[in-house]
Design an enzyme around this catalytic site. Sequence first.
Site, PDB file in Angstrom:
ATOM      1  N   TYR A  20     -45.225 -12.803  14.794  1.00 57.51           N
ATOM      2  CA  TYR A  20     -46.622 -13.244  14.840  1.00 57.51           C
ATOM      3  C   TYR A  20     -47.137 -13.105  13.246  1.00 57.51           C
ATOM      4  O   TYR A  20     -47.428 -14.098  12.511  1.00 57.51           O
ATOM      5  CB  TYR A  20     -47.494 -12.507  15.768  1.00 57.51           C
ATOM      6  CG  TYR A  20     -48.984 -13.195  15.656  1.00 57.51           C
ATOM      7  CD1 TYR A  20     -49.315 -14.627  15.421  1.00 57.51           C
ATOM      8  CD2 TYR A  20     -50.284 -12.369  15.904  1.00 57.51           C
ATOM      9  CE1 TYR A  20     -50.476 -15.227  15.613  1.00 57.51           C
ATOM     10  CE2 TYR A  20     -51.310 -12.904  15.653  1.00 57.51           C
ATOM     11  CZ  TYR A  20     -51.753 -14.366  15.536  1.00 57.51           C
ATOM     12  OH  TYR A  20     -52.897 -14.877  15.444  1.00 57.51           O
ATOM     13  N   GLU A  46     -47.154 -19.734   7.549  1.00 52.00           N
ATOM     14  CA  GLU A  46     -48.366 -20.794   7.763  1.00 52.00           C
ATOM     15  C   GLU A  46     -49.123 -20.692   6.467  1.00 52.00           C
ATOM     16  O   GLU A  46     -49.569 -21.687   5.676  1.00 52.00           O
ATOM     17  CB  GLU A  46     -49.179 -20.646   8.902  1.00 52.00           C
ATOM     18  CG  GLU A  46     -48.507 -20.783  10.100  1.00 52.00           C
ATOM     19  CD  GLU A  46     -49.428 -20.258  11.443  1.00 52.00           C
ATOM     20  OE1 GLU A  46     -48.941 -20.443  12.592  1.00 52.00           O
ATOM     21  OE2 GLU A  46     -50.536 -19.918  11.087  1.00 52.00           O
TER      22      GLU A  46
END
Length: 254
Positions: free
Chosen positions: A175, A182
């Site tokens: 994560y 991102e």
Amino acid sequence: MGNPYLVLYNVLLFIGWAYCLYVTIDVVYLKGQSFIVVPKDVNTKLWKEIQIPLKWVQTAAFLEVVHSLVGLVRSPVLTTVMQVMSRNWILWGIVNLMYKVVVRSAGIPIIPLEIAQRLFGANAATFVPHLSLTTLILAWSITEVIRYSFFACKELGWIPSPLMWLRYSSFLLLYPFGVASEMSMVLLAWPALKSIRPWSLDMPNLLNFPFDYPLCCLLGVFLYLPGFPQLFMYMVSQRKKVLSGIKKSVKKQQ
């Protein structure tokens, strides 16, 4: 057996993400022979190969918002919306929109090269890992292969212990790795976004409403700041709840 629709949905998405993972490994590591730093031409080849299946499987996740809204699954609606919207914004609003900048790049080093060169010497650029399109797709695809296989098995009524552990432990690494990748996409796209200003509306216009897409991207980044720890801690609490429950049931059986 659970809901046949959810079984089919999760199996299809598992296959789709497994294919994306296979393509990434094939293009980058087997054919491209790239391991630590992925050259920009390899990232470009990867995008050409993977963009269509990636768009299909990532966009299909909007159905999960519907699943949550109508009660097919017990996932919190707000959490689901945040996850789905953030991923698709990165895919459609950053990578696909600015692919000529984002894709045709070796990425952003995890340690600034000036610092790395002071620590490790002049050749540091060759072995300092970079956050790029490759790391983004790796983080997404590995996460989703685990997640969709877990949900498919759950609907079928049997979850292998290793898969259970992976589902509630792999996010601890994947994560943060995914979110960092991102944000690297936004950083790579930002100069072009600011210069070109796509999807923006200046006054006057027929709608009589100004819209600045680069500003919205900045707001999106700032939303990540409170959103990331909220989602991460939610997953940590779920991990603690599920794994502690398994330990208690094992002790009872003994």
